[in-house]
Design a protein around this motif. Structure first.
Motif, PDB file in Angstrom:
ATOM      1  N   SER A   8       0.874  -1.341  -0.155  1.00 35.46           N
ATOM      2  CA  SER A   8       0.080   0.110  -0.045  1.00 35.46           C
ATOM      3  C   SER A   8       1.005   1.118  -0.031  1.00 35.46           C
ATOM      4  O   SER A   8       0.611   2.230  -0.673  1.00 35.46           O
ATOM      5  N   TYR A   9       1.867   1.239   0.668  1.00 32.64           N
ATOM      6  CA  TYR A   9       2.750   2.349   0.807  1.00 32.64           C
ATOM      7  C   TYR A   9       3.631   2.682  -0.467  1.00 32.64           C
ATOM      8  O   TYR A   9       3.452   3.778  -1.171  1.00 32.64           O
ATOM      9  N   LEU A  10       3.907   1.467  -0.933  1.00 30.84           N
ATOM     10  CA  LEU A  10       4.798   1.873  -2.220  1.00 30.84           C
ATOM     11  C   LEU A  10       3.919   2.248  -3.443  1.00 30.84           C
ATOM     12  O   LEU A  10       4.461   2.973  -4.078  1.00 30.84           O
ATOM     13  N   LEU A  11       2.935   1.421  -3.362  1.00 28.43           N
ATOM     14  CA  LEU A  11       2.051   1.744  -4.823  1.00 28.43           C
ATOM     15  C   LEU A  11       1.424   3.015  -4.411  1.00 28.43           C
ATOM     16  O   LEU A  11       0.870   3.653  -5.471  1.00 28.43           O
ATOM     17  N   GLY A  12       1.279   3.558  -3.101  1.00 24.98           N
ATOM     18  CA  GLY A  12       0.634   4.927  -2.838  1.00 24.98           C
ATOM     19  C   GLY A  12       1.350   5.995  -3.190  1.00 24.98           C
ATOM     20  O   GLY A  12       1.010   7.161  -3.460  1.00 24.98           O
ATOM     21  N   ASP A  30       7.439 -11.691 -12.126  1.00 24.57           N
ATOM     22  CA  ASP A  30       5.853 -11.878 -11.353  1.00 24.57           C
ATOM     23  C   ASP A  30       5.615 -10.526 -10.448  1.00 24.57           C
ATOM     24  O   ASP A  30       4.633  -9.904 -10.495  1.00 24.57           O
ATOM     25  N   LEU A  31       6.650 -10.035  -9.984  1.00 18.36           N
ATOM     26  CA  LEU A  31       6.820  -8.774  -8.983  1.00 18.36           C
ATOM     27  C   LEU A  31       6.235  -7.612 -10.187  1.00 18.36           C
ATOM     28  O   LEU A  31       5.136  -6.959  -9.886  1.00 18.36           O
ATOM     29  N   LEU A  32       6.973  -7.272 -11.062  1.00 23.29           N
ATOM     30  CA  LEU A  32       6.595  -6.458 -12.157  1.00 23.29           C
ATOM     31  C   LEU A  32       5.305  -6.514 -12.748  1.00 23.29           C
ATOM     32  O   LEU A  32       4.531  -5.728 -12.843  1.00 23.29           O
ATOM     33  N   ARG A  33       4.775  -7.725 -13.138  1.00 22.40           N
ATOM     34  CA  ARG A  33       3.500  -7.933 -13.453  1.00 22.40           C
ATOM     35  C   ARG A  33       2.459  -7.258 -12.581  1.00 22.40           C
ATOM     36  O   ARG A  33       1.157  -6.798 -12.868  1.00 22.40           O
ATOM     37  N   LEU A  37      -0.218  -3.951 -13.056  1.00 18.23           N
ATOM     38  CA  LEU A  37      -1.661  -3.675 -12.979  1.00 18.23           C
ATOM     39  C   LEU A  37      -2.073  -2.685 -11.935  1.00 18.23           C
ATOM     40  O   LEU A  37      -3.433  -2.189 -12.105  1.00 18.23           O
ATOM     41  N   ARG A  38      -1.488  -2.154 -11.346  1.00 16.82           N
ATOM     42  CA  ARG A  38      -1.655  -1.082 -10.318  1.00 16.82           C
ATOM     43  C   ARG A  38      -0.972   0.504 -10.487  1.00 16.82           C
ATOM     44  O   ARG A  38      -1.294   1.321 -10.106  1.00 16.82           O
ATOM     45  N   CYS A  39      -0.108   0.515 -11.784  1.00 15.82           N
ATOM     46  CA  CYS A  39       0.529   1.763 -12.168  1.00 15.82           C
ATOM     47  C   CYS A  39      -0.311   2.445 -13.033  1.00 15.82           C
ATOM     48  O   CYS A  39      -1.000   2.013 -13.914  1.00 15.82           O
ATOM     49  N   ASP A  40      -0.086   3.796 -13.327  1.00 15.48           N
ATOM     50  CA  ASP A  40      -0.871   4.634 -14.190  1.00 15.48           C
ATOM     51  C   ASP A  40      -0.115   4.586 -15.656  1.00 15.48           C
ATOM     52  O   ASP A  40      -0.558   4.666 -16.605  1.00 15.48           O
ATOM     53  N   LEU A  66       5.973 -10.030 -20.289  1.00 12.99           N
ATOM     54  CA  LEU A  66       5.335  -8.823 -19.735  1.00 12.99           C
ATOM     55  C   LEU A  66       4.929  -7.645 -20.648  1.00 12.99           C
ATOM     56  O   LEU A  66       4.324  -6.853 -20.342  1.00 12.99           O
ATOM     57  N   ARG A  67       5.259  -7.914 -21.809  1.00 10.76           N
ATOM     58  CA  ARG A  67       4.605  -7.085 -23.059  1.00 10.76           C
ATOM     59  C   ARG A  67       3.183  -6.986 -23.020  1.00 10.76           C
ATOM     60  O   ARG A  67       2.458  -6.000 -23.145  1.00 10.76           O
ATOM     61  N   ASP A  68       2.569  -8.533 -22.798  1.00 12.11           N
ATOM     62  CA  ASP A  68       1.324  -8.515 -22.631  1.00 12.11           C
ATOM     63  C   ASP A  68       0.581  -7.899 -21.544  1.00 12.11           C
ATOM     64  O   ASP A  68      -0.405  -7.466 -21.784  1.00 12.11           O
ATOM     65  N   ALA A  69       1.233  -7.927 -20.378  1.00 12.88           N
ATOM     66  CA  ALA A  69       0.829  -7.265 -19.369  1.00 12.88           C
ATOM     67  C   ALA A  69       0.733  -5.920 -19.438  1.00 12.88           C
ATOM     68  O   ALA A  69      -0.157  -5.285 -19.148  1.00 12.88           O
ATOM     69  N   ALA A  70       1.677  -5.339 -20.128  1.00 13.76           N
ATOM     70  CA  ALA A  70       1.942  -3.978 -20.259  1.00 13.76           C
ATOM     71  C   ALA A  70       0.904  -3.205 -21.215  1.00 13.76           C
ATOM     72  O   ALA A  70       0.275  -2.290 -20.974  1.00 13.76           O
ATOM     73  N   ALA A  71       0.603  -4.222 -22.334  1.00 11.12           N
ATOM     74  CA  ALA A  71      -0.572  -3.846 -23.252  1.00 11.12           C
ATOM     75  C   ALA A  71      -1.791  -3.761 -22.573  1.00 11.12           C
ATOM     76  O   ALA A  71      -2.776  -2.714 -22.970  1.00 11.12           O
ATOM     77  N   SER A  72      -2.182  -4.670 -21.638  1.00 13.13           N
ATOM     78  CA  SER A  72      -3.422  -4.583 -20.789  1.00 13.13           C
ATOM     79  C   SER A  72      -3.927  -3.267 -20.030  1.00 13.13           C
ATOM     80  O   SER A  72      -4.761  -3.333 -19.588  1.00 13.13           O
ATOM     81  N   MET A  73      -2.706  -2.784 -19.975  1.00 15.71           N
ATOM     82  CA  MET A  73      -2.941  -1.427 -19.116  1.00 15.71           C
ATOM     83  C   MET A  73      -3.651  -0.508 -19.687  1.00 15.71           C
ATOM     84  O   MET A  73      -4.193   0.411 -18.966  1.00 15.71           O
ATOM     85  N   SER A  74      -3.542  -0.382 -20.855  1.00 19.83           N
ATOM     86  CA  SER A  74      -4.209   0.521 -21.597  1.00 19.83           C
ATOM     87  C   SER A  74      -5.614   0.121 -21.950  1.00 19.83           C
ATOM     88  O   SER A  74      -6.541   1.072 -22.536  1.00 19.83           O
TER      89      SER A  74
END
Length: 75
Positions: A8-12, A30-33, A37-40, A66-74
């Motif tokens: 909560s602290y880190l992502l806040g 796994d950590l980056l994925r 999901l929580r970054c802008d 990770l490219r697929d995970a980043a693509a899902s951000m948008s």
């Protein structure tokens, strides 16, 4: 990051992710994925010519996933 208070602290505090040398071990992916999901926004740097590091436990296929995970951000 099993401690909820730390997550909560880190992502806040930090809403944008910059990561380079993505050919790290799978646990790093796994950590980056999870963070993606929580970054802008995110900038992920993958070095195609860094194959000589694979003997150190690198996971190039996991890094490319990770490219697929980043693509899902948008989405």
């Amino acid at each position: 990051m099993p401690a909820d208070w730390f997550r909560s602290y880190l992502l806040g505090q930090y809403r944008h992710l910059i990561a380079e040398t993505l050919r790290k071990a799978a646990v790093t992916h796994d950590l980056l994925r999870d963070w993606l999901l929580r970054c802008d926004s995110a900038l992920l740097v993958y070095d195609h010519d860094a194959g000589y590091r694979s003997f150190l436990g690198a996971d190039p296929q996991g890094a490319l996933a990770l490219r697929d995970a980043a693509a899902s951000m948008s989405s």
